[in-house]
Design a protein around this motif. Structure first.
Motif, PDB file in Angstrom:
ATOM      1  N   CYS A   1       0.834  -1.198   0.000  1.00 38.14           N
ATOM      2  CA  CYS A   1       0.000   0.000   0.000  1.00 38.14           C
ATOM      3  C   CYS A   1       0.870   1.250   0.000  1.00 38.14           C
ATOM      4  N   ILE A   2       0.601   2.148  -0.903  1.00 36.60           N
ATOM      5  CA  ILE A   2       1.335   3.408  -0.992  1.00 36.60           C
ATOM      6  C   ILE A   2       1.206   4.196   0.310  1.00 36.60           C
ATOM      7  N   VAL A   3       0.013   4.200   0.869  1.00 36.81           N
ATOM      8  CA  VAL A   3      -0.235   4.968   2.093  1.00 36.81           C
ATOM      9  C   VAL A   3       0.565   4.406   3.270  1.00 36.81           C
ATOM     10  N   ARG A   4       0.815   3.095   3.242  1.00 37.93           N
ATOM     11  CA  ARG A   4       1.600   2.473   4.312  1.00 37.93           C
ATOM     12  C   ARG A   4       3.048   2.271   3.861  1.00 37.93           C
ATOM     13  N   ASN A   5       3.595   3.297   3.236  1.00 39.12           N
ATOM     14  CA  ASN A   5       5.010   3.370   2.827  1.00 39.12           C
ATOM     15  C   ASN A   5       5.408   2.379   1.741  1.00 39.12           C
ATOM     16  N   GLY A   6       4.465   1.902   0.969  1.00 37.02           N
ATOM     17  CA  GLY A   6       4.794   1.038  -0.158  1.00 37.02           C
ATOM     18  C   GLY A   6       5.126   1.874  -1.384  1.00 37.02           C
ATOM     19  N   LYS A   7       5.801   1.261  -2.323  1.00 37.34           N
ATOM     20  CA  LYS A   7       6.095   1.942  -3.581  1.00 37.34           C
ATOM     21  C   LYS A   7       4.866   1.932  -4.491  1.00 37.34           C
ATOM     22  N   TYR A   8       4.035   0.882  -4.359  1.00 40.40           N
ATOM     23  CA  TYR A   8       2.830   0.706  -5.167  1.00 40.40           C
ATOM     24  C   TYR A   8       1.678   0.275  -4.267  1.00 40.40           C
ATOM     25  N   CYS A   9       0.499   0.204  -4.847  1.00 35.48           N
ATOM     26  CA  CYS A   9      -0.604  -0.536  -4.250  1.00 35.48           C
ATOM     27  C   CYS A   9      -0.699  -1.821  -5.064  1.00 35.48           C
ATOM     28  N   ARG A  10      -0.536  -2.947  -4.390  1.00 37.58           N
ATOM     29  CA  ARG A  10      -0.589  -4.255  -5.052  1.00 37.58           C
ATOM     30  C   ARG A  10      -1.813  -5.009  -4.575  1.00 37.58           C
ATOM     31  N   PHE A  11      -2.536  -5.552  -5.541  1.00 33.08           N
ATOM     32  CA  PHE A  11      -3.742  -6.326  -5.263  1.00 33.08           C
ATOM     33  C   PHE A  11      -3.553  -7.712  -5.867  1.00 33.08           C
ATOM     34  N   LYS A  12      -3.260  -8.681  -4.999  1.00 34.19           N
ATOM     35  CA  LYS A  12      -2.999 -10.050  -5.454  1.00 34.19           C
ATOM     36  C   LYS A  12      -4.308 -10.814  -5.552  1.00 34.19           C
TER      37      LYS A  12
END
Length: 120
Positions: free
Chosen positions: A99-110
């Motif tokens: 999650c971008i909001v939680r310091n991720g580079k992307y939002c990934r949906f597996k």
């Protein structure tokens, strides 16, 4: 509105949004085409998305941006909207792995139950 109420409201909104696009998904018999259509719909909604085949039976949708980033930074429950939208649009289980909001580079949906679908 409390966190639970907000989460329920956003989940319902995601379901309603998906319902509005369902006709576009159901006209594609091949699951790979359904994924492509979901990414096209997300692009129309302002997301910069792509499909990533992580293994023979696993795929993820990666968003380079979050259209709700400012809201989600204040209320992480807004992530529920994306998850509910994709779950209901693709009629499959979605795992929000980054999650971008939680310091991720992307939002990934597996997409976690790809065994019922053909490889993309």
């Amino acid at each position: 509105m409390g966190e639970e109420e907000l989460r329920a409201c956003l989940t319902e909104l995601g379901e309603e949004m998906a319902g509005g696009f369902e006709y576009r998904i159901t006209q594609h018999p091949a699951y790979s085409d359904r994924l492509q259509e979901a990414v096209a719909i997300m692009s129309e909604l302002g997301y910069d998305t792509r499909i990533n085949q992580t293994s023979e039976n696993e795929v993820e949708i990666i968003a380079n941006n979050c259209v709700f980033q400012e809201l989600a930074q204040q209320h992480e429950e807004f992530c529920k909207l994306d998850i509910s939208f994709l779950t209901n649009l693709l009629k499959t289980d979605i795992e929000h792995t980054e999650c971008i909001v939680r310091n991720g580079k992307y939002c990934r949906f597996k997409i976690t139950n790809t065994t019922q679908h053909h490889s993309v």
